[in-house]
Write a protein that holds these residues in place. Structure first.
Motif, short mmCIF file in Angstrom:
data_model
loop_
_atom_site.label_atom_id
_atom_site.label_comp_id
_atom_site.label_asym_id
_atom_site.label_seq_id
_atom_site.Cartn_x
_atom_site.Cartn_y
_atom_site.Cartn_z
N PRO A 96 -0.82 17.76 3.44
CA PRO A 96 0.34 17.81 2.17
C PRO A 96 0.80 16.59 1.84
CG PRO A 96 0.90 19.29 4.11
CD PRO A 96 -0.16 18.47 4.77
N ILE A 97 1.17 15.65 2.56
CA ILE A 97 1.42 14.57 2.02
C ILE A 97 0.24 13.65 1.38
CG2 ILE A 97 2.20 12.11 2.65
CD1 ILE A 97 3.96 13.30 5.01
N ALA A 98 -0.84 13.49 1.87
CA ALA A 98 -2.02 12.97 1.26
C ALA A 98 -2.38 13.65 0.03
CB ALA A 98 -3.50 13.17 2.31
N LYS A 99 -2.19 15.01 -0.09
CA LYS A 99 -2.48 15.46 -1.28
C LYS A 99 -1.29 15.25 -2.39
CE LYS A 99 -5.16 19.22 0.55
NZ LYS A 99 -5.11 21.16 0.35
N ALA A 100 -0.26 14.91 -2.06
CA ALA A 100 0.75 14.72 -2.81
C ALA A 100 0.53 13.10 -3.34
CB ALA A 100 2.31 14.66 -2.15
N LEU A 101 0.05 12.40 -2.58
CA LEU A 101 -0.15 11.15 -3.19
C LEU A 101 -1.34 11.08 -4.28
CD1 LEU A 101 0.09 8.86 0.38
CD2 LEU A 101 1.65 8.73 -1.74
N LEU A 102 -2.46 11.94 -3.81
CA LEU A 102 -3.56 12.14 -4.86
C LEU A 102 -2.88 12.74 -6.09
CD1 LEU A 102 -6.36 12.03 -5.52
CD2 LEU A 102 -6.81 14.08 -4.15
N ASN A 103 -1.95 13.67 -5.99
CA ASN A 103 -1.49 14.02 -7.28
C ASN A 103 -0.82 13.17 -8.01
OD1 ASN A 103 -2.65 16.70 -6.69
ND2 ASN A 103 -0.72 17.55 -5.70
N ALA A 104 -0.01 12.24 -7.31
CA ALA A 104 0.66 11.22 -8.05
C ALA A 104 -0.14 10.25 -8.83
CB ALA A 104 1.40 10.30 -6.91
N LYS A 123 -10.59 10.37 14.42
CA LYS A 123 -11.42 11.29 13.69
C LYS A 123 -10.71 11.99 12.46
CE LYS A 123 -14.06 15.55 15.04
NZ LYS A 123 -14.45 16.37 16.37
N TYR A 124 -9.54 12.13 12.70
CA TYR A 124 -8.72 13.05 11.61
C TYR A 124 -7.95 12.24 10.48
CZ TYR A 124 -10.24 17.06 14.37
OH TYR A 124 -10.92 17.69 15.24
N SER A 125 -8.20 10.64 10.56
CA SER A 125 -7.51 10.15 9.70
C SER A 125 -7.77 10.36 8.12
CB SER A 125 -7.73 8.70 10.09
OG SER A 125 -7.21 7.72 8.83
N ALA A 126 -6.69 10.20 7.45
CA ALA A 126 -6.97 10.50 5.84
C ALA A 126 -7.40 9.31 5.09
CB ALA A 126 -5.52 10.83 5.43
N ALA A 127 -7.72 8.31 5.80
CA ALA A 127 -8.24 7.13 5.30
C ALA A 127 -9.47 7.43 4.45
CB ALA A 127 -8.58 5.91 6.32
N LYS A 128 -10.45 8.28 4.80
CA LYS A 128 -11.80 8.46 4.11
C LYS A 128 -11.62 9.35 2.98
CE LYS A 128 -16.38 9.96 4.51
NZ LYS A 128 -16.59 10.64 3.36
N PHE A 129 -10.61 10.22 2.95
CA PHE A 129 -9.99 10.93 1.92
C PHE A 129 -9.58 10.30 0.94
CE2 PHE A 129 -6.33 13.01 -0.18
CZ PHE A 129 -6.75 14.17 -0.68
N PHE A 130 -8.68 9.09 1.11
CA PHE A 130 -8.10 8.13 0.05
C PHE A 130 -9.37 7.49 -0.58
CE2 PHE A 130 -4.02 8.38 3.09
CZ PHE A 130 -3.44 9.36 2.20
N ILE A 131 -10.15 6.90 0.24
CA ILE A 131 -11.26 6.20 -0.49
C ILE A 131 -12.03 7.02 -1.40
CG2 ILE A 131 -13.53 4.94 0.23
CD1 ILE A 131 -10.84 2.99 0.56
N ILE A 135 -8.22 5.80 -4.05
CA ILE A 135 -6.93 5.29 -3.76
C ILE A 135 -7.27 3.98 -2.84
CG2 ILE A 135 -4.79 5.51 -2.61
CD1 ILE A 135 -4.97 8.48 -3.49
N PRO A 136 -6.92 2.85 -3.29
CA PRO A 136 -7.17 1.65 -2.51
C PRO A 136 -6.54 1.69 -1.07
CG PRO A 136 -6.62 0.85 -4.50
CD PRO A 136 -6.25 2.28 -4.32
N VAL A 137 -7.22 1.45 0.21
CA VAL A 137 -6.86 1.37 1.31
C VAL A 137 -7.18 0.01 2.06
CG1 VAL A 137 -7.04 2.59 3.56
CG2 VAL A 137 -7.08 3.92 1.76
N LYS A 138 -6.26 -0.64 2.67
CA LYS A 138 -6.43 -1.90 3.63
C LYS A 138 -6.14 -1.48 4.88
CE LYS A 138 -6.46 -5.30 0.34
NZ LYS A 138 -5.80 -7.09 -0.09
N ILE A 139 -7.05 -2.07 5.78
CA ILE A 139 -6.62 -1.94 7.07
C ILE A 139 -6.02 -3.42 7.79
CG2 ILE A 139 -7.72 -1.45 9.60
CD1 ILE A 139 -7.70 0.72 7.69
#
Length: 205
Positions: A96-104, A123-131, A135-139
């Protein structure tokens, strides 16, 4: 009696050695963590390399978990964003939070995310979903754990607390989340810290 005394002496020596070994292992483990964190490539900026006192201003909204509305509170704050959302997260598995960020992002908000290095192998990180959704992701590799759980919204609203952006934090854990609105000086300090990490982290691969 002599045999009993001898047995007690032997056991005492054994346990003393055992405890010493445990102590040495603990020290070695702590030293390893110190050495690991000592390899950080950046020094805290001058504005935040010491404690800062900020005058009270604005409002503070608080929510708790499990099942106290923490996730919904975070999403409500995300939905208030007009221009930017800057994220720092240790773990990120909340759909839900990942989708809210995408909607933003879809409504024109610039979203940028910094994640702990464990998200590269989770295994279940949202990192790939954002990329996958541009949505830029840094580690952050510089620390034993990049443990911040922070969002900075429009450079003025702060989301912080113990609450990881995960399903477990909402359903299983005892956590807290604060939404601090209308305290620009406090937001400036959080922005300084976020920018420091953004400039010293690597893009997610």
């Amino acid at each position: 009696m002599k045999k009993l005394v001898s047995a007690i002496v032997v056991l005492s020596i054994f346990f003393a050695g055992f405890l010493l070994g445990c102590s040495n292992k603990t020290i070695s483990h702590e030293n390893a963590l110190v050495n690991k964190t000592a390899s950080a490539q950046a020094v805290l900026p001058g504005e935040i390399d010491h404690p800062n006192i900020v005058n009270a201003a604005g409002t503070i909204e608080v929510a708790f978990s499990p099942n106290g509305g923490a996730t919904d509170t975070v999403i409500k704050a995300i939905n208030e964003a007009h221009s930017t959302i800057k994220v720092q997260a240790y773990l990120f598995t909340s759909t839900p939070i990942a989708k809210a960020l995408l909607n933003a992002q879809k409504r024109g908000v610039i979203v940028k995310i910094i994640l702990d290095k464990s998200n590269e192998t989770e295994k279940y990180s949202a990192a790939k979903f954002f990329i996958d959704n541009k949505i830029p992701v840094k580690i952050d590799h510089d620390f034993a754990i990049a443990h911040s759980k922070v969002m900075i919204i429009d450079d003025s609203t702060i989301i912080t607390g113990s609450f990881n952006f995960t399903k477990a934090a909402e359903k299983n854990n005892a956590e807290n989340v604060l939404i601090i609105r209308g305290n620009k000086k406090l937001a400036d300090y959080y922005n300084e810290n976020w920018q420091w990490r953004w400039e010293n982290t690597q893009s997610y691969q």
